[in-house]
Structure formats: C-alpha cells, structure tokens
Design a protein around this motif. Structure first.
Motif, PDB file in Angstrom:
ATOM      1  N   TYR A 451       0.831  -1.201   0.000  1.00  0.00           N
ATOM      2  CA  TYR A 451       0.000   0.000   0.000  1.00  0.00           C
ATOM      3  C   TYR A 451       0.875   1.264   0.000  1.00  0.00           C
ATOM      4  N   GLU A 452       1.948   1.227   0.786  1.00  0.00           N
ATOM      5  CA  GLU A 452       2.873   2.379   0.789  1.00  0.00           C
ATOM      6  C   GLU A 452       3.453   2.568  -0.608  1.00  0.00           C
ATOM      7  N   ALA A 453       3.790   1.432  -1.251  1.00  0.00           N
ATOM      8  CA  ALA A 453       4.353   1.498  -2.609  1.00  0.00           C
ATOM      9  C   ALA A 453       3.323   2.099  -3.568  1.00  0.00           C
ATOM     10  N   LEU A 454       2.056   1.718  -3.382  1.00  0.00           N
ATOM     11  CA  LEU A 454       0.982   2.237  -4.238  1.00  0.00           C
ATOM     12  C   LEU A 454       0.888   3.768  -4.123  1.00  0.00           C
ATOM     13  N   LEU A 455       0.947   4.260  -2.877  1.00  0.00           N
ATOM     14  CA  LEU A 455       0.812   5.710  -2.679  1.00  0.00           C
ATOM     15  C   LEU A 455       1.978   6.479  -3.296  1.00  0.00           C
ATOM     16  N   ASN A 456       3.153   5.834  -3.321  1.00  0.00           N
ATOM     17  CA  ASN A 456       4.337   6.539  -3.842  1.00  0.00           C
ATOM     18  C   ASN A 456       4.564   6.298  -5.331  1.00  0.00           C
TER      19      ASN A 456
END
Ligand code: SF4
Length: 496
Positions: A451-456
């Motif tokens: 999810y963190e990767a998705l946001l970035n």
C-alpha cells in the motif's frame, strides 16, 4: 582492498550475544542461513527509510557509504572525510579491536563528535541499548574527540501539522552513561568471540528458547531440521515454551511420548490427542451455538490497515494504525458477490471509507470476520475521528460475529494448524493455501508495504497493478472466512 579490517560486525555481535553458534555459523557457514522472508526485508527497508529521514536532523552531511564496495571501503572513506574536516557524516564506519560499527549520523559540533543511531520504533528496547553501547565502545576507542551517543526514536506524541517538523518527530536519548559502565563487558565479550573464531570449532549449543529471543534466529533451518516430525511437541500451540522444551529435553520430543496427566490443561490435551491420532476436534454444541447466529443474510468481511512510521497526513501520529481497504463477500443463490473500498489516491480519505463501510454492511444482518480485534480497533479509530458515525458503527459492532472464537477457544482444532491459529492456518485445512501462493501479496504485512508502494507510485499502470493485488489479497481473506464457515456448517450437518 582484499584484507578485511574486521571480524565482528554489529549484527554479528548481537548474534553472538543471542547464541554463539548462530554467530559461528554466520561467519563460517553463511550459506546455511535461512532465506530472508519478504516481511523481514520490508521491515529492514522501512528502517533504512526512517534513517534517511532522520539524516535531515543534521542536513548537508556526506554519506560515507555512497559508491563504496563493502564495509572496509566505507571505513576508509570515513577516515578520508574526517581528514577533510567534514562535520556531518552519514553511515560513518569505524573499526576497533576487530569490531566494525556503522553510525547513522556523526556530527561535529565545533568541539566534539556526537553519534546518533536511528531506530524505526517508538520505544527503546534492551537490544537497542546493547547495540548502541557496542557502537559507543568502538567510537570511544577509535574516534578522538568523541563525546556522546544518542538513540533516536520516533516520538509517539507527535501530531503532524501541514509540514513535518523533524525536531518534534524524533526523540533523542543520550545513552553514554549506560555505555560507559559497559566498556569492560564489551572488551571481555570481544576477546571471547575472537577466541572462538581462533578455535574454529562449531559450538555445541542445543535448540532452546534462545532460538526465538530477542529475535527469531536465521539458522533454524539448520538446527531445527530434525524437529520436523509431524508429531513433534513443537506443533503444540498456546503453550509456554518452558513446558515444550522441558518435554523435549526429557525425551518426550513427540506427542505420543507425553504422559497425559491431570495437570495438562484441556486445550493442550486436545492438541496432543488430535496430533497423535491425526484427527480434528469438533465441539458440536459450541460450534452450533455460534453458527446458528449466522443467518442467510450474512456477509464476510476483512480489512487491511497500515501504520506509517513517519505520518503521511496532517493530524496523524507515527505508527498510527489507519485502514485503507475492506472487502465484503457473500454468497447469494450459490454465486459469490464481492464489494470493496480502497483509499488509493494519496489523500487519507477515511471519511469516505467510513461511508462506504456503513453502506456495504447496512443491508446484512450479520458481519462475519476472523479475529474481530482489528475491525473493532478500526471502527473505534474512525469513530474517534468522526463521532457523527457513532450510531452506525454501534449497529455494525452488534452485527459482528467472530469465527476465530471457535478456534481460539478450542471448540474446533485441526492438527494442520501446527500451533498457528491464524486465518492462513485455516486456509491450510481448506486447501486454500495454493490460492494464497498464487498471489503477489500473502500476508497483512506485505499488504501494508504494498500500500505504501501504491501511494508513492507515479506510474498509473503499476499503480493499478498494486491496487488489484491488494484487492485480490483482501478478497481471498474474506473468501477463506466464508469457506471456513461453510466447512463447519457441513460438518454440523454431517453430525445431525
Ligand atoms: S537455531 Fe538456535 S541453536 Fe541454532 S544457531 Fe540459532 S539460536 Fe543457536
């Protein structure tokens, strides 16, 4: 450079402290090390990211590790930077008495050097202090004008405003006086380690509680390989480790050797008997009691949360747990129907998440989950942010039925659980594991990092792929919960 300047790294020292055999294997037989799990790697990566953030407490420094090949080169580069009067060095590396340490930030304040070791954590643990004391021992001996060592952690009381205020986000604790008292301890330990390396004989250390404390050792694949017997006492869950190791050490290494005395607690007895005879335990009365509350108009739900170390949005604290995805599944006329909501566009739109959740659940009489704690925490969190939803959430709370109660209370047990009572263990008994293995995301921790990767992620195509992977994972958790219910229902019917 061909010759190594050091024999003991900081992580090597900590391994020795946990188990000398682990250190010896790490030095002499590194190929025996267990493969690093995706979850562990992601946690390391997060630590590095927080470390990079903290560097900005002392901006303008030079990173000694850039372009260096291996720790020896970083140590040499550090010496060059010192000679060149650089006053802030990141990843500063020193060697003393065969011990190599790497300091996140080294800063000269005009009269003395101070070191800062950054931890991606809210609390200071015993291991962190030991690790920092080792750094102090080396710096004290290898760096003239060295003064103090600080442990830097995230500040749990910090609430983010429009911008991040690094001086409030991080907390520094000077551990120099603790470290000063321990200098002799490190001198003694380092001699012990050097002696062991000279003897070059693998220490004979049996498996024990130390294999898991303070960290899960990464040589269990070697030392525990003979414990894989499917009737091993270590397959028993919810038992204290002392009891298991006492049985193991007294020769009762498999469940069939354990004498079933009256002192054995009922939930341990259930496991011993079921593992011994490779059979399920099924308390029909209790299972029926719970299942009768799950009517035809029920849905199955799962949620995913993340807890960013550095708060991404205004009003949030470090490591604050925030929901980002829920999935609801129900079977109607034999057909599976799914609904989900994912917060995906960089704004932390928890209000929209709350509205979607209330909308998704209002048409169902019951909401079945596996381990309601997370869902209840999320609901309480959203309620604290938006009290106007309290009545709706109270209704949801009353609808929630937790299937894991049957497993946690040992009304249902299956030897395939192997001491693990999570939804993934349930998937094993339903033969759903193969479906998880097909997915990119196979655990809540991986989902959180994805999810963190998705946001970035700036690339819209990759972003869509991440989204779909998250939804697939959450849907499968929901489906597993539904299939577990159907499995139990079938068993109840068979017994009637
Ligand atoms: S698995 Fe246990 S005994 Fe083996 S090296 Fe690790 S801590 Fe030591």
């Amino acid at each position: 450079m061909s010759q190594e300047l050091y024999k003991i790294s900081k992580s090597g020292f900590l391994k020795y402290d946990q188990c000398p055999k682990a250190f010896f294997l790490y030095k002499k037989f590194p190929y025996l090390r267990d493969p690093i799990s995706k979850e562990k790697q992601l946690t390391f990566n997060r630590g590095h990211e927080v470390g990079h953030f903290a560097q900005q407490l002392f901006p303008g420094g030079v990173d000694a590790s850039v372009d260096a090949k291996g720790a020896n080169e970083v140590a040499l580069k550090t010496q060059q930077l010192l000679q060149n009067n650089i006053t802030t060095i990141y990843e500063a590396t020193f060697v003393f008495n065969s011990v190599l340490i790497m300091v996140d930030i080294l800063h000269f304040d005009g009269t003395k050097w101070n070191a800062y070791e950054v931890k991606s954590s809210l609390k200071i643990s015993e291991v962190y202090v030991k690790d920092a004391c080792l750094q102090y021992y080396v710096l004290k001996n290898a760096l003239p004008l060295f003064s103090d060592l600080f442990l830097v952690t995230l500040n749990g009381d910090y609430v983010r405003g429009d911008d991040l205020e690094l001086n409030k986000l991080f907390k520094k604790r000077n551990i120099s006086s603790d470290a000063e008292k321990n200098l002799d301890f490190f001198t003694h330990k380092v001699s012990e380690i050097n002696l062991m390396l000279e003897k070059n004989v693998t220490p004979e250390i049996a498996i024990g509680k130390h294999c898991f404390s303070p960290y899960a050792c990464d040589f269990t694949g070697t030392c525990w390989k003979n414990i894989s017997n499917e009737k091993s006492v270590f397959k028993i869950g919810k038992s204290d480790r002392d009891t298991l190791f006492n049985w193991y050490k007294s020769g009762q290494d498999t469940v069939d050797k354990i004498e079933l005395t009256n002192e054995i607690k009922p939930h341990i007895r259930i496991q011993i008997e079921c593992i011994k005879e490779n059979k399920e335990y099924f308390n029909s009365l209790e299972i029926k009691k719970l299942l009768k509350n799950i009517g035809i108009n029920s849905c199955f739900m799962d949620m995913e949360v993340w807890s960013p170390a550095v708060p991404k949005y205004k009003g949030h604290k470090p490591f604050e747990q925030l929901p980002f995805l829920f999935s609801v599944c129900h079977r109607k006329n034999g057909e599976l129907n799914y609904y989900h909501h994912l917060i995906s566009e960089g704004s932390n739109d928890i209000k929209a998440f709350a509205v979607a959740l209330i909308y998704a659940l209002e048409k169902f009489d019951n909401v079945v989950v596996y381990d309601k704690n997370l869902e209840l925490q999320v609901i309480a969190k959203i309620e604290s942010m938006y009290p106007e939803f309290s009545k709706d959430f109270e209704k949801i709370r009353r609808k929630i039925i937790d299937l894991s109660d049957l497993v946690q209370n040992f009304f249902y047990y299956n030897p395939k659980f192997n001491g693990n009572f999570s939804l993934k263990a349930v998937a094993d008994i339903l033969d759903e594991t193969a479906d998880y293995n097909k997915l990119e995301i196979q655990s809540g921790i991986t989902a959180m990092y994805k999810y963190e990767a998705l946001l970035n992620e700036p690339n819209p195509i990759i972003k869509e792929t991440h989204k779909q992977q998250l939804i697939d994972y959450c849907n499968l958790d929901t489906l597993t919960c539904l299939k577990f219910y159907e499995y139990l229902l079938e068993k109840v019917r068979e017994q009637e």
